[in-house]
Design a protein around this motif. Structure first.
Motif, PDB file in Angstrom:
ATOM      1  N   TYR A  19       0.827  -1.209   0.000  1.00 33.51           N
ATOM      2  CA  TYR A  19       0.000   0.000   0.000  1.00 33.51           C
ATOM      3  C   TYR A  19       0.863   1.261   0.000  1.00 33.51           C
ATOM      4  N   THR A  20       1.939   1.268   0.779  1.00 37.89           N
ATOM      5  CA  THR A  20       2.800   2.457   0.784  1.00 37.89           C
ATOM      6  C   THR A  20       3.466   2.655  -0.571  1.00 37.89           C
ATOM      7  N   ARG A  21       3.854   1.548  -1.230  1.00 39.87           N
ATOM      8  CA  ARG A  21       4.432   1.676  -2.565  1.00 39.87           C
ATOM      9  C   ARG A  21       3.394   2.163  -3.562  1.00 39.87           C
ATOM     10  N   ARG A  22       2.175   1.615  -3.465  1.00 37.41           N
ATOM     11  CA  ARG A  22       1.111   1.987  -4.405  1.00 37.41           C
ATOM     12  C   ARG A  22       0.740   3.460  -4.278  1.00 37.41           C
ATOM     13  N   LEU A  23       0.776   4.010  -3.064  1.00 33.78           N
ATOM     14  CA  LEU A  23       0.429   5.415  -2.868  1.00 33.78           C
ATOM     15  C   LEU A  23       1.611   6.353  -3.088  1.00 33.78           C
ATOM     16  N   GLY A  24       2.790   5.799  -3.280  1.00 34.45           N
ATOM     17  CA  GLY A  24       3.949   6.632  -3.567  1.00 34.45           C
ATOM     18  C   GLY A  24       4.472   7.397  -2.375  1.00 34.45           C
ATOM     19  N   VAL A  25       4.314   6.848  -1.168  1.00 30.23           N
ATOM     20  CA  VAL A  25       4.733   7.590   0.020  1.00 30.23           C
ATOM     21  C   VAL A  25       6.244   7.488   0.261  1.00 30.23           C
ATOM     22  N   LEU A  26       6.951   6.658  -0.506  1.00 29.67           N
ATOM     23  CA  LEU A  26       8.375   6.458  -0.264  1.00 29.67           C
ATOM     24  C   LEU A  26       9.254   7.421  -1.053  1.00 29.67           C
ATOM     25  N   THR A  27       8.669   8.182  -1.946  1.00 30.11           N
ATOM     26  CA  THR A  27       9.460   9.114  -2.747  1.00 30.11           C
ATOM     27  C   THR A  27       9.551  10.473  -2.058  1.00 30.11           C
ATOM     28  N   ASP A  28      10.425  11.350  -2.588  1.00 24.72           N
ATOM     29  CA  ASP A  28      10.526  12.709  -2.044  1.00 24.72           C
ATOM     30  C   ASP A  28       9.670  13.686  -2.840  1.00 24.72           C
ATOM     31  N   ARG A  29       8.789  13.145  -3.674  1.00 25.99           N
ATOM     32  CA  ARG A  29       7.852  13.982  -4.443  1.00 25.99           C
ATOM     33  C   ARG A  29       6.450  13.386  -4.307  1.00 25.99           C
ATOM     34  N   TYR A  30       5.929  13.443  -3.120  1.00 25.29           N
ATOM     35  CA  TYR A  30       4.629  12.841  -2.825  1.00 25.29           C
ATOM     36  C   TYR A  30       3.540  13.512  -3.660  1.00 25.29           C
ATOM     37  N   LEU A  31       2.746  12.692  -4.356  1.00 28.91           N
ATOM     38  CA  LEU A  31       1.664  13.143  -5.238  1.00 28.91           C
ATOM     39  C   LEU A  31       2.156  14.133  -6.294  1.00 28.91           C
ATOM     40  N   GLY A  32       3.452  14.018  -6.647  1.00 33.59           N
ATOM     41  CA  GLY A  32       3.995  14.864  -7.700  1.00 33.59           C
ATOM     42  C   GLY A  32       4.392  16.249  -7.237  1.00 33.59           C
ATOM     43  N   ASP A  34       6.707  18.937  -4.947  1.00 31.25           N
ATOM     44  CA  ASP A  34       8.146  18.960  -4.726  1.00 31.25           C
ATOM     45  C   ASP A  34       8.483  18.844  -3.239  1.00 31.25           C
ATOM     46  N   ARG A  35       7.887  17.827  -2.579  1.00 32.81           N
ATOM     47  CA  ARG A  35       8.161  17.613  -1.157  1.00 32.81           C
ATOM     48  C   ARG A  35       7.768  16.191  -0.774  1.00 32.81           C
ATOM     49  N   PRO A  36       8.346  15.665   0.311  1.00 31.67           N
ATOM     50  CA  PRO A  36       8.007  14.308   0.764  1.00 31.67           C
ATOM     51  C   PRO A  36       6.675  14.284   1.500  1.00 31.67           C
ATOM     52  N   LEU A  37       6.218  13.060   1.792  1.00 28.56           N
ATOM     53  CA  LEU A  37       4.948  12.876   2.493  1.00 28.56           C
ATOM     54  C   LEU A  37       4.928  13.606   3.827  1.00 28.56           C
ATOM     55  N   SER A  38       6.035  13.597   4.579  1.00 21.69           N
ATOM     56  CA  SER A  38       6.044  14.204   5.911  1.00 21.69           C
ATOM     57  C   SER A  38       5.656  15.678   5.861  1.00 21.69           C
ATOM     58  N   GLU A  39       6.193  16.427   4.884  1.00 17.90           N
ATOM     59  CA  GLU A  39       5.854  17.843   4.773  1.00 17.90           C
ATOM     60  C   GLU A  39       4.434  18.029   4.261  1.00 17.90           C
ATOM     61  N   LEU A 106      -2.749  19.822  -3.020  1.00 19.63           N
ATOM     62  CA  LEU A 106      -2.489  18.508  -2.430  1.00 19.63           C
ATOM     63  C   LEU A 106      -3.781  17.702  -2.313  1.00 19.63           C
ATOM     64  N   ASP A 107      -4.848  18.345  -1.824  1.00 21.29           N
ATOM     65  CA  ASP A 107      -6.134  17.656  -1.687  1.00 21.29           C
ATOM     66  C   ASP A 107      -6.665  17.205  -3.048  1.00 21.29           C
ATOM     67  N   ALA A 108      -6.544  18.079  -4.040  1.00 17.98           N
ATOM     68  CA  ALA A 108      -7.046  17.742  -5.378  1.00 17.98           C
ATOM     69  C   ALA A 108      -6.264  16.567  -5.969  1.00 17.98           C
ATOM     70  N   ARG A 109      -4.955  16.569  -5.818  1.00 18.16           N
ATOM     71  CA  ARG A 109      -4.134  15.467  -6.336  1.00 18.16           C
ATOM     72  C   ARG A 109      -4.452  14.154  -5.618  1.00 18.16           C
ATOM     73  N   SER A 110      -4.648  14.235  -4.301  1.00 15.02           N
ATOM     74  CA  SER A 110      -4.952  13.033  -3.529  1.00 15.02           C
ATOM     75  C   SER A 110      -6.293  12.435  -3.953  1.00 15.02           C
ATOM     76  N   ARG A 111      -7.306  13.296  -4.091  1.00 14.32           N
ATOM     77  CA  ARG A 111      -8.623  12.800  -4.510  1.00 14.32           C
ATOM     78  C   ARG A 111      -8.553  12.196  -5.910  1.00 14.32           C
ATOM     79  N   ALA A 112      -7.817  12.840  -6.800  1.00 17.40           N
ATOM     80  CA  ALA A 112      -7.707  12.319  -8.162  1.00 17.40           C
ATOM     81  C   ALA A 112      -6.996  10.965  -8.166  1.00 17.40           C
ATOM     82  N   GLY A 113      -5.964  10.830  -7.331  1.00 23.42           N
ATOM     83  CA  GLY A 113      -5.247   9.566  -7.272  1.00 23.42           C
ATOM     84  C   GLY A 113      -6.109   8.433  -6.761  1.00 23.42           C
ATOM     85  N   ILE A 114      -6.891   8.711  -5.722  1.00 24.06           N
ATOM     86  CA  ILE A 114      -7.775   7.673  -5.178  1.00 24.06           C
ATOM     87  C   ILE A 114      -8.888   7.356  -6.161  1.00 24.06           C
TER      88      ILE A 114
END
Length: 295
Positions: A19-32, A34-39, A106-114
């Protein structure tokens, strides 16, 4: 750990990795972005504004790490911090105009991804997936709740007991007099105990036992906060109160309840309690139950 438990652990680990790989949370460009998931997550949690102490507690972050995340977002012009107007020792974080736009993106990208993830599934499969996720969330919440004995006069215990009494005052047709609450002094040592359930350090339930005689005790004030109901916490609290009483030599447990508390009655019967004649004169104990410890 036996083989069955180990297999369960490995299944959960495998799901987490997928699930973490599928959502792309391991990269430093979360949801495209220019920042990681933590930020990105911190932008979401700040909302319009948030107490920095609350952020640290809510996210379970080390104060140094949270400071570094906030500093990074400040340098990007997305967040600013200031002293709380009522207490200058407390810092408040808030989004800048750029931060508000970034969070909206961020919200728009997340909704589109889901939405893209769900699109290939049929309506029935989507419902199945959502139902499964709701069940997972309930079980994970229950898994993180801790139950422990506390001083019956402590602030957490009294908070739970006041909430318990307030709820019964509304639910009972005749109301409820909080003078009927057990004396904290009766819940100490070998005579009794009060246990409190915590979710993320917040009291969300309680239950007590009080000794009535040699090997006999009664269960009192079993209560779960409305925000934590539906998790199975009532059953866990009952079991923990029973275990604590048994550890102090109790072999027979009794309890009384009001006919208005239909869910409590169902819980007690499902847990093996059988109805008995009333054992006290409380006007609120319209039904009485007893359970013998299994030998």
């Amino acid at each position: 750990m036996d083989a069955a438990a180990l297999a369960q652990v490995e299944t959960v680990r495998d799901f987490n990795r997928y699930y973490t790989r599928r959502l792309g949370v391991l990269t430093d460009r979360y949801l495209g972005q220019d920042r990681p998931l933590s930020e990105a997550r911190l932008l979401y949690e700040i909302g319009e504004q948030a107490d920095v102490r609350d952020l640290r507690s809510r996210l379970g972050l080390d104060s140094g790490y949270l400071s570094r995340l906030l500093r990074s977002l400040q340098e990007q012009g997305l967040v600013r911090t200031r002293a709380h107007p009522a207490d200058r020792r407390v810092r408040v974080a808030e989004l800048t105009e750029a931060g508000v736009r970034e969070r909206a993106d961020l919200d728009a990208r997340s909704r589109a991804g889901i939405s893209d993830l769900l699109e290939p599934l049929s309506a029935a499969q989507r419902r199945q997936l959502v139902d499964a996720q709701e069940q997972i969330r309930r079980l994970l919440r229950l898994a993180t709740v801790t139950v422990r004995p506390v001083d019956a006069g402590s602030p957490d215990a009294q908070q739970c007991l006041r909430a318990y009494a307030s709820e019964l005052a509304v639910r009972f047709p005749e109301g409820y007099d909080d003078a009927a609450l057990v004396d904290p002094g009766d819940l100490t040592g070998e005579d009794g105990a009060l246990l409190v359930a915590y979710e993320e350090d917040r009291p969300v339930g309680c239950g007590a036992w009080r000794r009535l005689g040699d090997g006999i005790a009664e269960i009192r004030h079993l209560w779960v906060d409305a925000r934590a109901r539906g998790l199975g916490l009532g059953r866990r609290l009952l079991e923990r109160v029973e275990a604590d009483a048994h550890a102090h030599g109790v072999t027979t447990l009794r309890l009384g309840t009001h006919t208005a508390l239909t869910e409590a009655i169902a819980l007690y019967r499902a847990a093996g309690y059988r109805e008995i004649p009333p054992y006290d004169r409380s006007p609120y104990n319209q039904l009485a139950f007893e359970k013998q410890r299994a030998q």
